[in-house]
Motif scaffolding. Structure first.
Motif, mmCIF file in Angstrom:
data_model
loop_
_atom_site.group_PDB
_atom_site.id
_atom_site.type_symbol
_atom_site.label_atom_id
_atom_site.label_comp_id
_atom_site.label_asym_id
_atom_site.label_seq_id
_atom_site.Cartn_x
_atom_site.Cartn_y
_atom_site.Cartn_z
ATOM 1 N N VAL A 462 36.765 22.714 45.492
ATOM 2 C CA VAL A 462 37.259 23.353 44.277
ATOM 3 C C VAL A 462 38.764 23.457 44.422
ATOM 4 O O VAL A 462 39.267 23.829 45.490
ATOM 5 N N ALA A 463 39.483 23.119 43.382
ATOM 6 C CA ALA A 463 40.943 23.231 43.423
ATOM 7 C C ALA A 463 41.341 24.654 43.074
ATOM 8 O O ALA A 463 40.937 25.178 42.023
ATOM 9 N N PHE A 464 42.103 25.290 43.927
ATOM 10 C CA PHE A 464 42.610 26.630 43.682
ATOM 11 C C PHE A 464 44.103 26.523 43.378
ATOM 12 O O PHE A 464 44.890 26.064 44.215
ATOM 13 N N ILE A 465 44.472 26.921 42.172
ATOM 14 C CA ILE A 465 45.861 26.833 41.736
ATOM 15 C C ILE A 465 46.306 28.226 41.301
ATOM 16 O O ILE A 465 45.675 28.848 40.432
ATOM 17 N N GLY A 466 47.362 28.719 41.919
ATOM 18 C CA GLY A 466 47.807 30.078 41.638
ATOM 19 C C GLY A 466 49.289 30.184 41.377
ATOM 20 O O GLY A 466 50.066 29.248 41.614
ATOM 21 N N HIS A 467 49.670 31.325 40.875
ATOM 22 C CA HIS A 467 51.069 31.635 40.585
ATOM 23 C C HIS A 467 51.285 33.095 40.949
ATOM 24 O O HIS A 467 50.478 33.959 40.588
ATOM 25 N N VAL A 468 52.337 33.385 41.696
ATOM 26 C CA VAL A 468 52.650 34.750 42.121
ATOM 27 C C VAL A 468 53.882 35.221 41.363
ATOM 28 O O VAL A 468 54.987 34.698 41.559
ATOM 29 N N CYS A 469 53.703 36.199 40.501
ATOM 30 C CA CYS A 469 54.807 36.778 39.732
ATOM 31 C C CYS A 469 55.371 37.941 40.540
ATOM 32 O O CYS A 469 54.787 39.029 40.567
ATOM 33 N N GLY A 470 56.489 37.710 41.209
ATOM 34 C CA GLY A 470 57.071 38.744 42.045
ATOM 35 C C GLY A 470 58.337 38.252 42.701
ATOM 36 O O GLY A 470 58.724 37.088 42.550
ATOM 37 N N THR A 471 58.984 39.147 43.452
ATOM 38 C CA THR A 471 60.223 38.791 44.133
ATOM 39 C C THR A 471 60.156 39.211 45.595
ATOM 40 O O THR A 471 59.247 39.936 46.018
ATOM 41 N N ASP A 472 61.168 38.772 46.340
ATOM 42 C CA ASP A 472 61.274 39.143 47.745
ATOM 43 C C ASP A 472 61.591 40.621 47.924
ATOM 44 O O ASP A 472 61.442 41.169 49.020
ATOM 45 N N LEU A 473 62.028 41.289 46.858
ATOM 46 C CA LEU A 473 62.369 42.706 46.928
ATOM 47 C C LEU A 473 61.209 43.616 46.538
ATOM 48 O O LEU A 473 61.299 44.834 46.715
ATOM 49 N N ASP A 474 60.139 43.050 46.007
ATOM 50 C CA ASP A 474 58.990 43.859 45.611
ATOM 51 C C ASP A 474 58.328 44.506 46.830
ATOM 52 O O ASP A 474 58.418 43.972 47.945
ATOM 53 N N PRO A 475 57.652 45.631 46.648
ATOM 54 C CA PRO A 475 56.993 46.281 47.787
ATOM 55 C C PRO A 475 56.021 45.361 48.520
ATOM 56 O O PRO A 475 55.853 45.474 49.736
ATOM 57 N N GLN A 476 55.374 44.425 47.790
ATOM 58 C CA GLN A 476 54.386 43.538 48.419
ATOM 59 C C GLN A 476 55.020 42.281 49.014
ATOM 60 O O GLN A 476 54.361 41.592 49.785
#
Length: 514
Positions: A462-476
């Motif tokens: 199964v192809a898993f394609i994702g996008h992470v909306c965030g920055t290097d400064l975010d808590p996570q």
């Protein structure tokens, strides 16, 4: 299966605090559903529909209702009791000052205050917002379910008194560098944003940061502002405010398609601005938007890219995203390894605008999908629990969150949906977003990466394609989230639009192979 509940008479907590407690309770093993809400008429009705019990309408009371094993319910009620009973003085410091119990008391204590954030049940939000406006405060209304007539009255009063109402249902803002609601940590800079979409605003501000620029302010309008009934009052005010702001050099306007009359009004105001304005009306033809000083964008990411180029004194590019040879090869290899039964994309989104944009991009490649929030030309998904053929769902919609925390706060419901889609032999692509920042889960990918790693370990393709909306400064920390997903075998795109393009490209490769 047990059901448990508890009342807290005359106890108020804001919506974000309640969702946070609800997420903590829901995470207890054995809990099937949990809700921590004020006892408004709407919330009491939602609890009944969710099968969590029937309660009296007592708006000043707080209710926790849970279902699951009896042992888990008892533990959940105890945990909630501890969290809800904590007071500001529990940290060990002595507190002798009288608590602030109204907006008027807060302003009397500090006359320099100029912004109120309203986060109460929608039945009462308009009254509290009007109190703040009459005290001369700008207002951000996080609350949803505010009557349209009440919204119009608030915004007309604000306009007549040179104030701004962000909302109702304004989940995201950045004011003077301070993130409000669900927002990301981005550097300060020359680009101002006015957004009628929470996750759309997050995507634009995050992309601006990733491109090395920064944000002066990001002002939300709420999702109903550009309807005919409201007339774009808040977007027009936000545009004018940024136009007169010396720290803002470029302005970005973000929305799903407004009504034609409101769009014409907003674009005319944008053309009159002294600053360049980038406009993304998702699904609208950029050529129809573009005019002197106004630049139409096709995607959220492209809007951010154009704004950064303009802020640097460059002429913005308008080319669409393309698939690199490396990614194209990876997608082809995945398609070649799939069985003939694997044909469909299953999009699972926590951001409503991401779901909307993903549907549009698939449509441009000839792929129509079922959805609980379908764009024009797509079919409604009548049973939200079961995917049909190509399916792209917004799990942050009310149908999914009634009686449960939003998936940005508690991704467990999303993770279960991913597991179900993997088990469907017709699934070719699992497409998803991960939204970081304030308000989101501390580690929104922990269970997800485990599920994906297990699926790849059993030999399925199964192809898993994702996008992470965030920055290097975010808590996570975006880099940490991206690395974890990639180590599990996820193709992580740089934007939501790019992830949707990769999905459509793989599906096209499947069509050529069958």
């Amino acid at each position: 299966m047990g059901i448990g509940s508890r009342f807290y008479p005359n106890l108020y907590k804001d919506s974000v605090s309640l969702m946070t407690v609800s997420a903590r309770v829901t995470s207890i093993p054995g809990i099937e559903a949990a809700s921590v809400v004020m006892a408004s008429a709407t919330n009491v009705d939602n609890l009944a529909q969710a099968g969590l019990g029937h309660f009296e309408v007592r708006p000043n009371d707080l209710i926790i209702a849970v279902s699951g094993s009896q042992e888990a319910c008892d533990e959940a009620l105890a945990v909630a009791d501890k969290l809800l009973s904590a007071s500001p003085g529990d940290g060990g410091e002595e507190t002798t000052a009288a608590p602030i119990t109204s907006i008027q008391m807060a302003v009397a204590k500090d006359p320099a205050l100029n912004l109120a954030l309203i986060s109460v049940p929608g039945d009462y939000a308009a009254a509290e917002a009007m109190k703040a406006l009459r005290l001369g405060l700008d207002v951000m209304v996080f609350s949803d379910n505010v009557n349209p007539d009440a919204e119009l009255a608030l915004k007309e009063y604000a306009r007549d008194n040179e104030l701004m109402v962000m909302g109702p249902d304004c989940g995201t803002a950045i004011v003077n560098g301070i993130p409000l609601g669900f927002a990301n940590v981005v550097r300060r800079g020359p680009i101002g944003v006015v957004g009628a979409s929470g996750t759309g605003t997050q995507e634009v501000t995050v992309r601006i940061h990733q491109n090395g620029s920064g944000v002066s302010h990001a002002l939300g309008t709420g999702g109903h502002d550009l309807a005919d009934a409201i007339g774009g009052i808040s977007m027009l005010h936000g545009l004018a405010a940024l136009d007169s702001d010396p720290a803002t050099a470029v302005i970005v306007l973000v929305s799903k398609p407004p009504s034609p009359a409101v769009a014409a009004k907003v674009l005319a105001a944008a053309q009159d601005s002294d600053k360049p304005v980038v406009v993304i009306f998702l699904g609208a033809d950029p050529a129809a938007i573009t005019r002197d000083g106004v630049y139409g964008a096709a995607t959220l990411a492209q809007a951010a890219d154009m704004a950064v180029e303009l802020a640097r004194g460059q002429q913005p590019g308008t080319s669409d995203f393309t698939v690199s040879p490396e990614i194209g090869s990876a997608l082809t290899d995945l398609a070649d390894a799939m069985s003939p039964r694997q044909r469909y994309v299953r999009g699972i989104f926590s951001g409503g605008t991401f779901c909307y944009e993903a549907q549009l991009i698939h449509q441009t490649h000839g792929i129509t999908a079922h959805s609980n929030t379908p764009v024009a030309g797509n079919a409604a998904l009548h049973d939200i629990r079961v995917s049909r053929e190509h399916t792209i769902v917004d799990m942050g919609d009310d149908e999914f969150t009634r009686g449960r925390p939003h998936p940005m706060i508690d991704p467990s419901q999303r993770d279960c949906r991913v597991r179900d889609e993997i088990a469907d032999p017709a699934t070719a692509v699992v497409l998803f977003d991960v939204v970081l920042g304030y308000g989101s889960a501390d580690d929104p990918t922990a269970e997800l990466t485990s599920i994906i790693s297990s699926a790849r370990g059993d030999g399925s393709t199964v192809a898993f394609i994702g996008h992470v909306c965030g920055t290097d400064l975010d808590p996570q920390d975006r880099a940490h989230a991206v690395a974890g997903l990639q180590s599990a075998g996820v193709l992580v795109a740089s934007s939501n639009a790019e992830a949707a393009l990769w999905s459509a490209t793989l599906l096209a490769a499947l069509g050529g192979n069958r």
